[in-house]
Design a protein around this motif. Structure first.
Motif, PDB file in Angstrom:
ATOM      1  N   ARG A  90      52.173 101.950  45.799  1.00  0.00           N
ATOM      2  CA  ARG A  90      51.236 101.193  44.596  1.00  0.00           C
ATOM      3  C   ARG A  90      51.695 101.947  43.497  1.00  0.00           C
ATOM      4  NH1 ARG A  90      46.469  98.445  45.256  1.00  0.00           N
ATOM      5  NH2 ARG A  90      46.374  99.157  47.390  1.00  0.00           N
TER       6      ARG A  90
ATOM      7  N   CYS B 128      55.210 100.575  42.379  1.00  0.00           N
ATOM      8  CA  CYS B 128      55.268  99.135  41.967  1.00  0.00           C
ATOM      9  C   CYS B 128      54.722  99.409  40.253  1.00  0.00           C
ATOM     10  CB  CYS B 128      54.256  98.283  42.643  1.00  0.00           C
ATOM     11  SG  CYS B 128      54.902  97.960  44.174  1.00  0.00           S
ATOM     12  N   HIS B 129      53.861 100.169  40.101  1.00  0.00           N
ATOM     13  CA  HIS B 129      53.419 100.346  38.804  1.00  0.00           C
ATOM     14  C   HIS B 129      54.325 100.918  37.518  1.00  0.00           C
ATOM     15  CE1 HIS B 129      50.592 101.642  35.385  1.00  0.00           C
ATOM     16  NE2 HIS B 129      51.352 102.994  35.289  1.00  0.00           N
TER      17      HIS B 129
ATOM     18  N   HIS C 100      51.802  95.284  39.308  1.00  0.00           N
ATOM     19  CA  HIS C 100      51.008  95.968  40.274  1.00  0.00           C
ATOM     20  C   HIS C 100      51.367  95.435  41.692  1.00  0.00           C
ATOM     21  CE1 HIS C 100      48.626  92.191  39.438  1.00  0.00           C
ATOM     22  NE2 HIS C 100      48.562  92.470  40.710  1.00  0.00           N
ATOM     23  N   MET C 101      51.223  96.130  42.482  1.00  0.00           N
ATOM     24  CA  MET C 101      51.252  95.724  43.905  1.00  0.00           C
ATOM     25  C   MET C 101      50.497  94.807  44.317  1.00  0.00           C
ATOM     26  SD  MET C 101      51.338  98.221  47.202  1.00  0.00           S
ATOM     27  CE  MET C 101      49.409  98.044  47.625  1.00  0.00           C
TER      28      MET C 101
END
Length: 290
Positions: free
Chosen positions: A152, A155-156, A167-168
């Motif tokens: 997460r 991804c950010h 975002h994820m």
């Protein structure tokens, strides 16, 4: 003291007490809840998942039963693989593939606020980060990474580097060494296998709940004599005279799995000495499995 026999010759009761199932976790329950379901379905005292997955995350969640719960640490040594949907906050830039590729290698991460570990800056290695597809404001990523990587957060950070923010979205774990998604079993498979076994058909049960040694195949292997294995079961260390064969470099002190000659796991430890020596400790024990 009796030792376990060859993995493929064990009874169903022995499998329940030292087994592993490569579970396909569904979205919804927590990893802890899934482990509880497996424990209750098999009627064993305990079961443990190998590597936490958030409730919404699906995929590869090996679960250990009975005494095999002592093996949980082996999943901290291997790699993980995920497929993630990156939800972009703007149109995908033309250089998205190049930006994504820059995250391969060692990266810095700080665990999120809700994490169970200390929020200290640390490094994690991204072994491979592949852009599989881009569609509108979504990108499909395949991530091969060191255990303990926060996807997460990754991804950010990719979103920040792209300049769009991101975002994820959906996340699925496709592998956690040494297991992958080629032979996953669902909870329905496990329950059906139990019913088949009660009716006299053992094959589905044996295909679903495997000997716990299957969770150790990615570790260097040390074979010790049965007499040495009995000493280990009583708390002794693994000394060089009891070693029949070994893999791994003692200078690196790798985590190794020790077996009897018929393939039954005895303990986990660190290779610390020369197994070919006439004396001295060869393996520093970490977990006794018998």
């Amino acid at each position: 003291m009796a030792l376990r026999g060859p993995p493929e010759e064990r009874s169903l009761a022995e499998l329940r007490e030292f087994g592993v199932v490569n579970l396909d976790k569904p979205a919804g329950p927590s990893a802890h809840q899934v482990a509880g379901w497996i424990r209750d379905a098999l009627g064993v005292e305990k079961a443990a998942h190998a590597g936490t997955l958030d409730p919404k995350v699906t995929g590869c969640l090996p679960a250990l039963t009975g005494t095999a719960t002592r093996l949980a640490q082996v999943f901290l040594e291997g790699e993980k693989e995920y497929v993630a949907v990156l939800e972009l906050h703007g149109p995908a830039p033309t250089d998205v593939e190049n930006v994504v590729a820059e995250f391969e290698g060692e990266i810095y991460q700080k665990p999120p606020r809700k994490s169970a570990v200390s929020r200290r800056l640390r490094t994690r290695r991204i072994h491979a980060l592949d852009l599989l597809e881009v569609r509108d404001r979504q990108a499909l990523l395949r991530i091969r990474c060191e255990s303990g990587t926060y996807v997460r957060k990754l991804c950010h950070d990719v979103g920040l580097a792209l300049g769009t923010g991101a975002h994820m979205g959906h996340l699925r774990r496709t592998a956690t060494d040494p297991f992958d998604d080629t032979d996953l079993r669902s909870m329905h498979d496990l329950v059906d296998a139990i019913e088949f076994a009660e009716g006299g058909d053992e094959e589905p049960f044996r295909e679903t709940l495997r000997p716990a040694e299957d969770a150790l195949v990615h570790l260097p292997r040390v074979t010790i004599a049965p007499s040495a294995a009995r000493e280990v079961a009583n708390g002794a260390q693994v000394y060089a005279p009891g070693v029949i064969d070994s893999e791994g470099d003692p200078d690196e002190e790798p985590l190794v799995a020790c077996y009897t000659p018929d393939g039954a796991a005895v303990c986990l430890g660190r290779l610390v000495g020369d197994p070919d020596a006439d004396a001295g400790r060869a393996v520093a024990l970490e977990r006794v499995l018998v």
